[in-house]
Design an enzyme around this catalytic site. Structure first.
Site, PDB file in Angstrom:
ATOM      1  CB  ALA A   5      -0.906  -0.011   1.221  1.00  0.00           C
ATOM      2  CE  LYS A   6       5.519   4.963  -0.561  1.00  0.00           C
ATOM      3  NZ  LYS A   6       6.734   4.141  -0.393  1.00  0.00           N
ATOM      4  N   GLY A   7       0.537   5.859   0.602  1.00  0.00           N
ATOM      5  CA  GLY A   7      -0.326   7.029   0.725  1.00  0.00           C
ATOM      6  C   GLY A   7       0.452   8.279   0.424  1.00  0.00           C
TER       7      GLY A   7
END
Ligand code: GLU
Length: 426
Positions: free
Chosen positions: A113-115
Site C-alpha cells: 500500500a502507499k499514501g
C-alpha cells in the site's frame, strides 16, 4: 478482454509506466501462474480524499490525499505516506505496487500500500502540518488499521508525523492502537533500528553484491543522490566500511571531493543549514548537477525520487554497481543500457527493503508489547536481506536475467500463488 485502466495515463518514463513495463518483463517467467498476471496491473482499492484545514492566518486550505491498497493477497497493506507537492494518484499507485513486490521479495506477511498528500510541508507551520496529518488520517481511517493497512514514513514524513497518525487513529478507535503505523518514536511503540534500517539494508545488499562481483569496499568510490534518511545513512555505512564518498547531490545542488567527504561534518552542516541541504559545504567543490551522473565512482546510490536515471544518464554513469535506495529511480530504457554495459543494478524492491523489514519487526513488537534490542534487530534484518538477495541471485543465474526481473519473479510467484490459493470470491 482486459482493457487498460481508464483513470491513469502512463508514459514509458512515469512511475506507473515503469512499473507496468517491469511486470511485462517478468511475465515470461511466471509459468502457469501467468493466468493471474492481470491482478498485478490493477490496484485493489484506491481512495482519494479531500484534506481541508484551517491555516494559521484563518484561511481555509484544501489538499488532495490518497491511500492505495495495491494488493492484499499475502496480508495487510503496508507502505509509507509521502508529503510532496508533486504527489499524484498515479504515482501513489506505482509506489503501492512496488511495496507489494518489496514485501513479497523479502517474504514479509504483507501486501502493498502507499499514501500521499499533495502538499509542500516546507510551506506549513508545525501546527498546520499536524492539522493536515490528523485530518488526512481521519479521512483514510475507514481503510487503515493494525490488521488491514499500516502506514509508515516515506519522503518528507517522520516519527513525529507517525505519532500524530497513531494518536488520531487511536482517539477515533477508542483505545491506543500502536500497531496502526510504524516508524513511531521509540517510547510510543517504535522500534530500535527503524530510522537507520533502510540505509542499512542498502549497505548490506550493496556489500553482498560488491563481494559477488569482486569489488573491494576498501577505497571504493561512492556517489549518492539524495541526502535524506536513506542517502545519508547508507553513505555513512559505506564510509565506515572503508569506502570514500566522493559526490553527493540533493535538492540544493551537487558537491564533490575527490579525497572523500567528511560525512559526520556534512551531516551536521545539513542539519544546521536553513535549506537542510548540502550546498555550501566548505570542504567540497560545487559541481554542476548534470555532471554528477558522470562522476568517476564504483558505486552509485540513487536515494532521492523516482525517474532520475534516464537512458541518456545510464550511458554516462561510470559506476560498476547501482544500489537503488529510492523507489523507482531507473526507467526501463536505462535498465537496458545498464544491462548492455555490464553495470549491475540492485533494484529498489530488494535494495531498500530494510525499512519495511524493521517496520514489520516494530509491528510484531507492538502486538506482543515486548521489545527487542538493537543488536537483535540488526542481526535479524541482515539475515533477512542476505537470504532474500541470495534467492534472487539464484533466480537470476537460473534464467540469465537481471536482478530486477529476478526479484519480480521471486516476488510475483509468491503473490500470485497466494492469489490462486485464496481463490476468487464469489
Ligand atoms: N516508505 C518505505 C518504503 O518505501 C517504508 C515503508 C514501510 O516501512 O512500511 O519502503
Amino acid at each position: 478482454m482486459n482493457e487498460a485502466l481508464s483513470y491513469v495515463h502512463p508514459n514509458p518514463t512515469s512511475a506507473w509506466g515503469t512499473y507496468l513495463s517491469q511486470v511485462d518483463r517478468v511475465t515470461p517467467y511466471l509459468g502457469p501462474l501467468v493466468r493471474w498476471v492481470e491482478t498485478l496491473k490493477r490496484p485493489k482499492r484506491a481512495l482519494i480524499v479531500d484534506v481541508p484545514i484551517e491555516m494559521d492566518d484563518g484561511t481555509i486550505a484544501h489538499f488532495e490525499g490518497y491511500r492505495v491498497q495495491y494488493n492484499l493477497a499475502r496480508g495487510p497493506g503496508k507502505g509509507g505516506v509521502r508529503f510532496h507537492p508533486d504527489v499524484t494518484l498515479e504515482e501513489v499507485m506505482a509506489l503501492a505496487a512496488w511495496m507489494t513486490i518489496k514485501t513479497a521479495a523479502v517474504n514479509l506477511p504483507y501486501g502493498g500500500a502507499k499514501g500521499g498528500i499533495r502538499v509542500d510541508p516546507g510551506q506549513l507551520s508545525i501546527k498546520e502540518l499536524e492539522r493536515v496529518t490528523r485530518r488526512y488520517t481521519s479521512e483514510i481511517g475507514v481503510i487503515i488499521g493494525p490488521l488491514s493497512d499500516i502506514p509508515a514514513p516515506d519522503v518528507n514524513t517522520n516519527a513525529q508525523i507517525m505519532a500524530w497518525i497513531m494518536d488520531t487513529y487511536s482517539v477515533n478507535a477508542g483505545g491506543t492502537a500502536t500497531g496502526v503505523v510504524t516508524g513511531k518514536p521509540i517510547h510510543l511503540g517504535g522500534s530500535l533500528g527503524r530510522v537507520k534500517a533502510t540505509g542499512r539494508g542498502v549497505f548490506v545488499t550493496g556489500r553482498e553484491a560488491a563481494r559477488r562481483v569482486g569489488l573491494n569496499l576498501q577505497g571504493a568510490r561512492v556517489a549518492v543522490q539524495g541526502f535524506g534518511n536513506v542517502g545519508s545513512v547508507s553513505a555513512q555505512l559505506f564510509a565506515e566500511a572503508g569506502a570514500i564518498v566522493v559526490a553527493v547531490q540533493d535538492h540544493t545542488g551537487t558537491i564533490h571531493n575527490d579525497k572523500g567527504l567528511d560525512l559526520p561534518k556534512l551531516l551536521a552542516y545539513v542539519q544546521a543549514s536553513p535549506q537542510r541541504g548540502v550546498a555550501g559545504f566548505a570542504q567540497a567543490e560545487r559541481m554542476d548537477n548534470e555532471e554528477f551522473w558522470s562522476v568517476a565512482c564504483d558505486i552509485l546510490i540513487p536515494a532521492a525520487l523516482e525517474g532520475q536515471i534516464s537512458a541518456a544518464r545510464a550511458q554516462k554513469i561510470r559506476a560498476r554497481l547501482v544500489l537503488e535506495g529510492a523507489n523507482g529511480p531507473t526507467v526501463p530504457a536505462a535498465d537496458d543500457v545498464f544491462k548492455d554495459r555490464g553495470i549491475l543494478v540492485v533494484p529498489d524492491v530488494i535494495c531498500n527493503a530494510g525499512g519495511v523489514t524493521v517496520s514489520y519487526f516494530e509491528w510484531v513488537q507492538d502486538f506482543s508489547s515486548f521489545f527487542w534490542t538493537e543488536d537483535e534487530i540488526n542481526q535479524r534484518l541482515d539475515r533477512i536481506m542476505i537470504n532474500a538477495l541470495s534467492q534472487i541471485w539464484d533466480k537470476a543465474d537460473q534464467h540469465k536475467i537481471t536482478l530486477r526481473t529476478a526479484t519480480y519473479a521471486v516476488a510475483c510467484e509468491r503473490i500470485l500463488a497466494a492469489r490462486e490459493e485464496r481463490g476468487l470470491y464469489p
